[in-house]
Design an enzyme around this catalytic site. Structure first.
Site, PDB file in Angstrom:
ATOM      1  N   GLY A 158       0.546  -1.136  -0.297  1.00 14.95           N
ATOM      2  CA  GLY A 158       0.121  -0.126   0.228  1.00 14.95           C
ATOM      3  C   GLY A 158       0.743   1.658   0.017  1.00 14.95           C
ATOM      4  O   GLY A 158       0.969   1.868   0.938  1.00 14.95           O
ATOM      5  N   LEU A 159       1.542   1.699  -1.176  1.00 21.14           N
ATOM      6  CA  LEU A 159       2.528   3.113  -1.432  1.00 21.14           C
ATOM      7  C   LEU A 159       1.103   4.396  -1.927  1.00 21.14           C
ATOM      8  O   LEU A 159       1.425   5.225  -1.167  1.00 21.14           O
ATOM      9  CB  LEU A 159       3.406   2.692  -1.786  1.00 21.14           C
TER      10      LEU A 159
ATOM     11  N   PRO B 249      -4.827   8.642  -3.887  1.00 23.43           N
ATOM     12  CA  PRO B 249      -5.612   8.948  -4.822  1.00 23.43           C
ATOM     13  C   PRO B 249      -4.657  10.810  -5.142  1.00 23.43           C
ATOM     14  O   PRO B 249      -4.798  10.425  -6.665  1.00 23.43           O
ATOM     15  CB  PRO B 249      -6.657   9.677  -4.403  1.00 23.43           C
TER      16      PRO B 249
ATOM     17  N   GLY C  12       1.296   8.682  -6.768  1.00 23.19           N
ATOM     18  CA  GLY C  12       1.524   8.007  -7.460  1.00 23.19           C
ATOM     19  C   GLY C  12       3.055   8.257  -7.909  1.00 23.19           C
ATOM     20  O   GLY C  12       3.897   7.969  -6.973  1.00 23.19           O
ATOM     21  N   SER C  13       3.413   9.019  -8.761  1.00 15.56           N
ATOM     22  CA  SER C  13       4.465   8.869  -9.082  1.00 15.56           C
ATOM     23  C   SER C  13       5.290   9.796  -7.785  1.00 15.56           C
ATOM     24  O   SER C  13       6.631   9.308  -8.074  1.00 15.56           O
ATOM     25  CB  SER C  13       5.088   9.950 -10.373  1.00 15.56           C
TER      26      SER C  13
ATOM     27  N   ARG D 132      -3.249 -19.480 -41.175  1.00 13.56           N
ATOM     28  CA  ARG D 132      -4.371 -18.863 -41.522  1.00 13.56           C
ATOM     29  C   ARG D 132      -3.535 -18.687 -43.043  1.00 13.56           C
ATOM     30  O   ARG D 132      -2.659 -18.055 -43.571  1.00 13.56           O
ATOM     31  CB  ARG D 132      -4.404 -17.484 -40.788  1.00 13.56           C
TER      32      ARG D 132
ATOM     33  N   GLU E  63       4.599   0.130 -10.695  1.00 14.83           N
ATOM     34  CA  GLU E  63       5.861   0.426 -10.053  1.00 14.83           C
ATOM     35  C   GLU E  63       6.766   1.113 -10.554  1.00 14.83           C
ATOM     36  O   GLU E  63       7.971   0.839 -10.779  1.00 14.83           O
ATOM     37  CB  GLU E  63       6.967  -1.265  -9.642  1.00 14.83           C
TER      38      GLU E  63
ATOM     39  N   THR F 218       6.294   5.118 -13.841  1.00 20.34           N
ATOM     40  CA  THR F 218       6.216   4.865 -14.687  1.00 20.34           C
ATOM     41  C   THR F 218       7.099   4.762 -15.878  1.00 20.34           C
ATOM     42  O   THR F 218       8.032   4.696 -15.329  1.00 20.34           O
ATOM     43  CB  THR F 218       5.161   6.191 -15.490  1.00 20.34           C
TER      44      THR F 218
HETATM   45  P1  FAD Z   1       0.632  10.107 -12.101  1.00 19.01           P
HETATM   46  O1  FAD Z   1       1.774  10.312 -10.774  1.00 19.01           O
HETATM   47  O2  FAD Z   1      -0.068  10.960 -11.209  1.00 19.01           O
HETATM   48  O3  FAD Z   1       1.048  10.616 -13.035  1.00 19.01           O
HETATM   49  C1  FAD Z   1       0.481  10.988 -14.215  1.00 19.01           C
HETATM   50  C2  FAD Z   1       1.293  10.604 -15.809  1.00 19.01           C
HETATM   51  O4  FAD Z   1       3.028  12.074 -15.137  1.00 19.01           O
HETATM   52  C3  FAD Z   1       2.311  10.189 -15.896  1.00 19.01           C
HETATM   53  O5  FAD Z   1       2.289   9.653 -17.645  1.00 19.01           O
HETATM   54  C4  FAD Z   1       3.721  10.179 -15.545  1.00 19.01           C
HETATM   55  O6  FAD Z   1       4.619   9.102 -15.542  1.00 19.01           O
HETATM   56  C5  FAD Z   1       3.452  11.599 -15.589  1.00 19.01           C
HETATM   57  N1  FAD Z   1       3.979  12.227 -14.611  1.00 19.01           N
HETATM   58  C6  FAD Z   1       4.967  12.226 -13.446  1.00 19.01           C
HETATM   59  N2  FAD Z   1       5.272  13.142 -12.464  1.00 19.01           N
HETATM   60  C7  FAD Z   1       6.739  13.273 -13.990  1.00 19.01           C
HETATM   61  C8  FAD Z   1       7.912  13.182 -13.746  1.00 19.01           C
HETATM   62  N3  FAD Z   1       8.204  13.734 -12.645  1.00 19.01           N
HETATM   63  N4  FAD Z   1       8.511  13.789 -14.971  1.00 19.01           N
HETATM   64  C9  FAD Z   1       7.751  13.284 -15.938  1.00 19.01           C
HETATM   65  N5  FAD Z   1       6.276  12.557 -15.904  1.00 19.01           N
HETATM   66  C10 FAD Z   1       5.745  12.390 -14.826  1.00 19.01           C
HETATM   67  N6  FAD Z   1       0.651   0.986  -6.455  1.00 19.01           N
HETATM   68  C11 FAD Z   1       0.269   0.644  -4.959  1.00 19.01           C
HETATM   69  O7  FAD Z   1       1.093   1.211  -4.084  1.00 19.01           O
HETATM   70  N7  FAD Z   1       0.648  -1.066  -4.889  1.00 19.01           N
HETATM   71  C12 FAD Z   1      -0.298  -1.814  -5.956  1.00 19.01           C
HETATM   72  O8  FAD Z   1      -0.055  -2.472  -5.418  1.00 19.01           O
HETATM   73  C13 FAD Z   1      -0.489  -1.260  -7.269  1.00 19.01           C
HETATM   74  N8  FAD Z   1      -0.634  -1.736  -7.900  1.00 19.01           N
HETATM   75  C14 FAD Z   1      -1.910  -1.305  -9.543  1.00 19.01           C
HETATM   76  C15 FAD Z   1      -2.340  -2.104  -9.914  1.00 19.01           C
HETATM   77  C16 FAD Z   1      -2.715  -1.366 -11.016  1.00 19.01           C
HETATM   78  C17 FAD Z   1      -3.789  -1.625 -11.958  1.00 19.01           C
HETATM   79  C18 FAD Z   1      -2.493  -0.236 -11.892  1.00 19.01           C
HETATM   80  C19 FAD Z   1      -3.536   0.587 -12.868  1.00 19.01           C
HETATM   81  C20 FAD Z   1      -1.884   0.819 -10.651  1.00 19.01           C
HETATM   82  C21 FAD Z   1      -1.545   0.063  -9.549  1.00 19.01           C
HETATM   83  N9  FAD Z   1      -0.403   0.889  -8.593  1.00 19.01           N
HETATM   84  C22 FAD Z   1      -0.369   0.561  -7.340  1.00 19.01           C
HETATM   85  C23 FAD Z   1      -0.326   2.562  -8.687  1.00 19.01           C
HETATM   86  C24 FAD Z   1       0.727   2.811  -9.872  1.00 19.01           C
HETATM   87  O9  FAD Z   1       2.054   2.041  -8.806  1.00 19.01           O
HETATM   88  C25 FAD Z   1       0.592   3.827  -9.916  1.00 19.01           C
HETATM   89  O10 FAD Z   1      -0.269   4.173 -10.808  1.00 19.01           O
HETATM   90  C26 FAD Z   1       1.967   4.754 -11.060  1.00 19.01           C
HETATM   91  O11 FAD Z   1       2.947   5.088 -10.092  1.00 19.01           O
HETATM   92  C27 FAD Z   1       1.633   6.194 -11.527  1.00 19.01           C
HETATM   93  O12 FAD Z   1       0.920   6.674 -10.287  1.00 19.01           O
HETATM   94  P2  FAD Z   1      -0.574   7.722 -10.785  1.00 19.01           P
HETATM   95  O13 FAD Z   1      -1.434   6.703 -11.533  1.00 19.01           O
HETATM   96  O14 FAD Z   1      -0.768   8.570  -9.988  1.00 19.01           O
HETATM   97  O15 FAD Z   1       0.177   8.847 -11.702  1.00 19.01           O
END
Ligand code: FAD
Length: 383
Positions: A124-125, A128, A131-132, A268, A363, A365
């Protein structure tokens, strides 16, 4: 690095191939449509030793090295990425992290259940709003006597509704950014912790992805994993190895795409001959094959570094970046080989593409992997 597999590695790879063909392949379409992998599979994964790879036998693990772990992960990825993710998280991100950072008591409490498949772990990291930028997470753990009281929300948590234990990251001090983050092993049945399934995913539909809401969740201070304030280091060390596991799963997607494309192209017929006779179809297939081989070699290099106790985090990011983008390309090329049939779910290419797509997102992007690699090469942090 010796690219020839040992007898043990060859045997575990064959075991995984047979397991996938027997226990997973016949159910893949059904689980995808039902949005649920049959949970009894977790016990079977434990019985065959796949949930205990690289963990010491004294804690219920099945030993083995990281290349063996990658071989099994690749095979599971070839079979069904939803299943591969269950193992990558419960073993890769949770059990292995407890094995590395845990106290003797924490290891004895959680590892036998996780490695046998009688229990499941989740990581759980993500939240909402973070993320990154996980270092700025806002879930709060407040000390109260011998306990911590935790409030916050976690998003997109793989295995979330199945888990018995949450490796949870929360801010427990006022230190800024990632320095205030600590890790906790929270039993999932603790009062105040509720879980909500995330429906409507593009891929990984069989996987139990959840939002976790924590409202005054009270846990003993002894549930803290590693010293206070070290939570971000715990998370990053877990993800460095986790990226190797994702990369291996992506190699499996690519291999499945290759196998399916070759089989279809040699059966095919169009224009009076199999489509394999058309050079542009051969180009699609050779592009998949080169992507798969390159991704596999990058992944094996990480496993070799881990097994030799050498630094591996940058190489893991390189492998994850390349293998995830390659898996998307490979699945998309396979879909093209299938023509219109690639677009319906009786054939494998569409699901491979849907499942591959998340690999460039979670893990870290692809953009984040590039920043990690760029920082390692230049010494300049863009974060
Ligand atoms: P954001 O961080 O909001 O990013 C949006 C966009 O902005 C992306 O294209 C990103 O690359 C870009 N961006 C952001 N910051 C920068 C920067 N500094 N420079 C350039 N580009 C940038 N998380 C857990 O903790 N545990 C899990 O078990 C887990 N499982 C998952 C399973 C699924 C099916 C999914 C979809 C996600 C899961 N995640 C989990 C979360 C996942 O790790 C995050 O979705 C991911 O880290 C991206 O965060 P975000 O979705 O908030 O996107």
């Amino acid at each position: 690095m010796n690219l020839e597999l040992s007898e043990e590695q060859t045997a575990v790879r064959q075991l995984a191939k047979d397991f996938v063909d027997r226990e997973i392949a016949p159910h893949v379409v059904e689980w995808d449509r039902a949005e649920e992998v049959d949970r009894s599979l977790v016990k079977k994964l434990g019985e065959v030793g796949f949930l205990g790879l690289t963990v010491d036998e004294e804690y219920g693990g099945s030993g083995g090295d990281h290349l063996a772990y990658c071989l099994v992960t690749e095979e599971l990825g070839r079979g069904d990425s939803s299943v591969r993710g269950i193992v990558s998280v419960s073993l890769g991100l949770v059990a292995k992290t407890i094995a590395h950072w845990g106290s003797e008591e924490q290891k004895r409490q959680w590892l036998p259940g996780l490695t046998s498949g009688t229990q499941v772990g989740c990581f759980g990291l993500t939240e909402p709003g973070t993320g990154s930028d996980a270092g700025h997470l806002t879930t709060r753990a407040v000390r109260d006597g011998d306990d911590y009281v935790i409030n916050g929300t976690k998003m997109f948590i793989t295995n979330g509704t199945w888990a018995d234990v949450v490796l949870l990251f929360a801010r427990s001090t006022d230190a800024p950014g990632h320095r205030g983050v600590s890790a906790f092993l929270v039993p999932a049945d603790t009062p105040g912790l509720t879980r909500h399934t995330v429906h409507g995913k593009l891929g990984l539909r069989g996987q139990a992805t959840a939002e976790l809401v924590l409202e005054d969740v009270r846990v003993p201070a002894s549930t803290m994993l590693a010293p206070e304030g070290k939570g971000f280091s715990v998370a990053m060390s877990a993800l460095a190895k986790g990226r190797m596991s994702v990369a291996a799963g992506c190699v499996g997607i690519g291999q499945a795409a290759l196998d399916a494309a070759v089989t279809y192209a040699t059966q095919r017929e169009q224009f009076g001959k199999t489509i394999a006779h058309h050079q542009l179809v051969q180009e699609l297939i050779s592009d998949i094959a080169v992507d798969v081989d390159a991704a596999r070699l990058l992944t094996w290099r990480v496993a070799d570094l881990v097994d030799r106790g050498l630094p591996f985090a940058t190489e893991s990011s390189k492998a994850k970046l390349f293998a995830s983008e390659a898996a998307v390309r490979a699945a998309n090329n396979a879909l093209q080989v299938f023509g219109g049939y690639g677009y319906i779910d009786e054939y494998p290419a569409g699901k491979l593409l849907r499942d591959a797509r998340v690999m460039t997102l979670y893990e870290g992007t692809s953009q984040i992997q590039k920043l990690v690699i760029g920082r390692a090469l230049t010494g300049v942090s863009a974060f």
